[in-house]
Design a protein around this motif. Structure first.
Motif, short mmCIF file in Angstrom:
data_model
loop_
_atom_site.label_atom_id
_atom_site.label_comp_id
_atom_site.label_asym_id
_atom_site.label_seq_id
_atom_site.Cartn_x
_atom_site.Cartn_y
_atom_site.Cartn_z
N ARG A 126 0.84 -1.20 0.00
CA ARG A 126 0.00 0.00 0.00
C ARG A 126 0.88 1.26 0.00
NH1 ARG A 126 -3.56 2.53 4.70
NH2 ARG A 126 -5.00 3.77 3.44
N LEU A 127 0.37 2.34 -0.63
CA LEU A 127 1.13 3.60 -0.70
C LEU A 127 0.25 4.76 -0.25
CD1 LEU A 127 3.64 5.31 -1.67
CD2 LEU A 127 2.55 5.35 -3.93
N ILE A 128 0.78 5.57 0.67
CA ILE A 128 0.18 6.88 0.97
C ILE A 128 1.17 7.92 0.45
CG2 ILE A 128 -0.55 8.51 2.76
CD1 ILE A 128 -1.47 6.17 4.46
N HIS A 129 0.69 8.75 -0.47
CA HIS A 129 1.54 9.74 -1.12
C HIS A 129 1.05 11.14 -0.74
CE1 HIS A 129 3.80 11.84 -4.19
NE2 HIS A 129 2.70 12.31 -4.72
N ILE A 130 1.99 12.05 -0.45
CA ILE A 130 1.60 13.40 -0.01
C ILE A 130 1.72 14.38 -1.18
CG2 ILE A 130 1.92 15.20 1.72
CD1 ILE A 130 1.29 12.39 2.91
N SER A 131 0.69 15.19 -1.36
CA SER A 131 0.74 16.20 -2.42
C SER A 131 0.36 17.57 -1.85
CB SER A 131 -0.15 15.78 -3.59
OG SER A 131 0.17 16.59 -4.71
N THR A 132 -0.02 18.49 -2.73
CA THR A 132 -0.04 19.90 -2.33
C THR A 132 -1.25 20.67 -2.81
OG1 THR A 132 1.18 21.98 -2.61
CG2 THR A 132 1.34 20.42 -4.41
N ASP A 133 -1.58 21.74 -2.08
CA ASP A 133 -2.62 22.68 -2.51
C ASP A 133 -2.19 23.45 -3.77
OD1 ASP A 133 -0.59 23.97 -1.07
OD2 ASP A 133 -1.93 25.44 -0.16
N PHE A 134 -0.90 23.44 -4.08
CA PHE A 134 -0.42 24.20 -5.24
C PHE A 134 -0.74 23.52 -6.58
CE2 PHE A 134 2.94 27.42 -3.56
CZ PHE A 134 2.06 27.81 -2.57
N VAL A 135 -1.49 22.39 -6.54
CA VAL A 135 -2.02 21.83 -7.79
C VAL A 135 -3.22 22.66 -8.27
CG1 VAL A 135 -1.24 19.48 -7.32
CG2 VAL A 135 -3.57 20.16 -6.66
N GLU A 164 0.92 13.03 -8.84
CA GLU A 164 -0.41 12.50 -8.49
C GLU A 164 -0.95 11.61 -9.62
OE1 GLU A 164 -3.02 15.83 -7.92
OE2 GLU A 164 -2.29 16.26 -5.90
N VAL A 165 -0.83 12.12 -10.84
CA VAL A 165 -1.37 11.40 -12.01
C VAL A 165 -0.65 10.06 -12.16
CG1 VAL A 165 -1.57 11.46 -14.53
CG2 VAL A 165 -2.13 13.50 -13.17
N ALA A 166 0.66 10.07 -12.00
CA ALA A 166 1.44 8.83 -12.13
C ALA A 166 1.02 7.82 -11.06
CB ALA A 166 2.93 9.13 -12.02
N VAL A 167 0.87 8.30 -9.83
CA VAL A 167 0.50 7.40 -8.72
C VAL A 167 -0.88 6.80 -8.99
CG1 VAL A 167 -0.14 7.33 -6.26
CG2 VAL A 167 1.97 8.47 -6.98
N GLN A 168 -1.83 7.64 -9.40
CA GLN A 168 -3.20 7.14 -9.67
C GLN A 168 -3.22 6.12 -10.80
OE1 GLN A 168 -6.91 9.26 -9.58
NE2 GLN A 168 -6.55 8.16 -7.70
N ARG A 169 -2.41 6.38 -11.84
CA ARG A 169 -2.40 5.48 -13.01
C ARG A 169 -1.78 4.13 -12.66
NH1 ARG A 169 1.44 4.75 -16.84
NH2 ARG A 169 2.66 6.53 -16.11
#
Ligand SMILES: NC(=O)c1ccc[n+]([C@@H]2O[C@H](COP(=O)([O-])OP(=O)(O)OC[C@H]3O[C@@H](n4cnc5c(N)ncnc54)[C@H](OP(=O)(O)O)[C@@H]3O)[C@@H](O)[C@H]2O)c1
Length: 323
Positions: A126-135, A164-169
């Motif tokens: 499982r992966l939890i990935h952190i992203s940003t409001d700057f999207v 994000e897109v890479a992780v989702q794909r």
């Protein structure tokens, strides 16, 4: 550690809700997992290690130990550690520098998460990935929901969106947690920059027409652990502290709270200025408040108001400086 300071703050804010160490212990009691934390030397990485729930074995890796864009090293590390969960707190976070180093930002924020997602997918982790409001572009006037349209304004936001897109794909069952305005006692951040400048200067201009929500990395780490405890959760979630402010409001609060704690001792005039008066290489969203409704519900954890979190962070910072 911060425990004593946190108790003191809690007493000052009797209505404030704050998780105690035993709450965290209770919450984590059912979570028997080996967790690989990447970017372990950063603000969030360090707070993840300080807020470790009971029953979790944490294996931290700093950048010097594992570069997340190195596919061979990542696959080898996952095989060797064999975790149930990877938390990716590693990122290229120099927002302005990213404008002149887009390839470096892309490597850390887009390629790296893609490498991680592919390796986690292959090894069933499982992966939890952190992203940003700057999207987001900041054109909204109400909080951004996790499914709101993205439109990053700069290289940092673009590279994080590509991640994000890479992780989702590559790993649709990954959980992607966006946050914003992160600060802590560790590393460089707005709060520590303000404390330094307020100690040096008698007057300061701070931007008033950019609005968001500060996030104490300590609380963010607790939210990540709450998500970790719920393996059924996937897709996009948002986390920041509660409430809304401008950078100017945040600076005024830092001044007041730091003065009350004795971290600052002389008067400083804080002047509201327009972002146009303080040009930076990267354009920032004018409005980047995140809608946390789904996280509060699904993580069974409500956000704490940003000003209370700031007070706790400053107490923590003072305690560490005094130690
Ligand atoms: N800071 C904020 O205001 C903010 C706002 C919104 C979202 N976020 C997101 O929140 C997460 C955590 O941010 P943070 O504030 O904890 O960041 P941070 O303090 O800058 O920590 C990031 C860590 O990642 C490491 N790193 C960079 N590139 C790497 C790579 N290729 N491989 C392995 N490690 C690498 C960095 O190492 P070096 O220091 O050695 O480069 C650093 O230790 C990130 O996803 C970030 O994008 C942060």
């Amino acid at each position: 550690m911060a425990g004593k300071a946190i108790v003191a703050v809690k007493a000052f804010y009797p209505g404030g809700r704050r998780r105690t160490a035993s709450d965290r212990g209770n919450r984590g009691a059912g979570l028997k997992q080996k967790v690989l934390v990447l970017g372990a030397g950063g603000q969030l990485g360090r707070e993840l290690q300080r807020t470790l729930p009971a029953g979790v074995e944490c294996v931290p890796r700093m950048r010097a130990e594992l570069d997340i864009s190195d596919a061979v090293a990542v696959a080898d590390c996952l095989r060797a550690v064999s975790p149930q969960l990877v938390i990716n707190a590693a990122a290229y976070t120099a927002v302005d520098k990213a404008e002149s180093e887009p390839a470096e930002a892309h490597r850390g924020n887009a390629e790296g998460p893609g490498v991680l997602a592919a390796a986690c997918s292959e090894q069933g982790i499982r992966l939890i990935h952190i992203s940003t409001d700057f999207v987001f572009d900041g054109a909204a006037s109400q909080p951004y929901a996790p499914d709101a349209a993205t439109a990053p304004l700069g290289e940092y936001g673009r590279s994080k969106r590509e991640g994000e897109v890479a992780v989702q794909r590559l790993l649709p069952e990954a959980l992607i947690l966006r946050t914003g305005w992160v600060y802590s006692s560790f590393g460089g951040n707005f709060v520590k920059t303000m404390l330094r400048l307020m100690g040096e200067r008698g007057e300061l201009g701070v931007v008033t027409d950019q609005v968001g929500t500060p996030t104490w990395a300590h609380g963010l780490a607790e939210a990540v652990w709450a998500a970790a405890e719920r393996p059924q959760l996937a897709g996009f979630y948002h986390w920041s502290d509660a409430g809304v402010c401008s950078w100017y409001d945040f600076a005024v609060a830092i001044y007041e709270e730091a003065t009350a704690l004795g971290l600052l001792s002389k008067p400083v005039k804080i002047r509201p200025i327009a972002a146009a008066e303080y040009p930076t290489p990267a354009q920032r969203p004018a409005y980047s408040v995140l809608d946390k409704t789904s996280s509060w519900r699904d993580f069974a954890m409500e956000g704490v108001h940003w000003r209370q979190q700031l007070r706790e962070m400053l107490a923590d910072y003072k305690e560490q400086a005094d130690a």
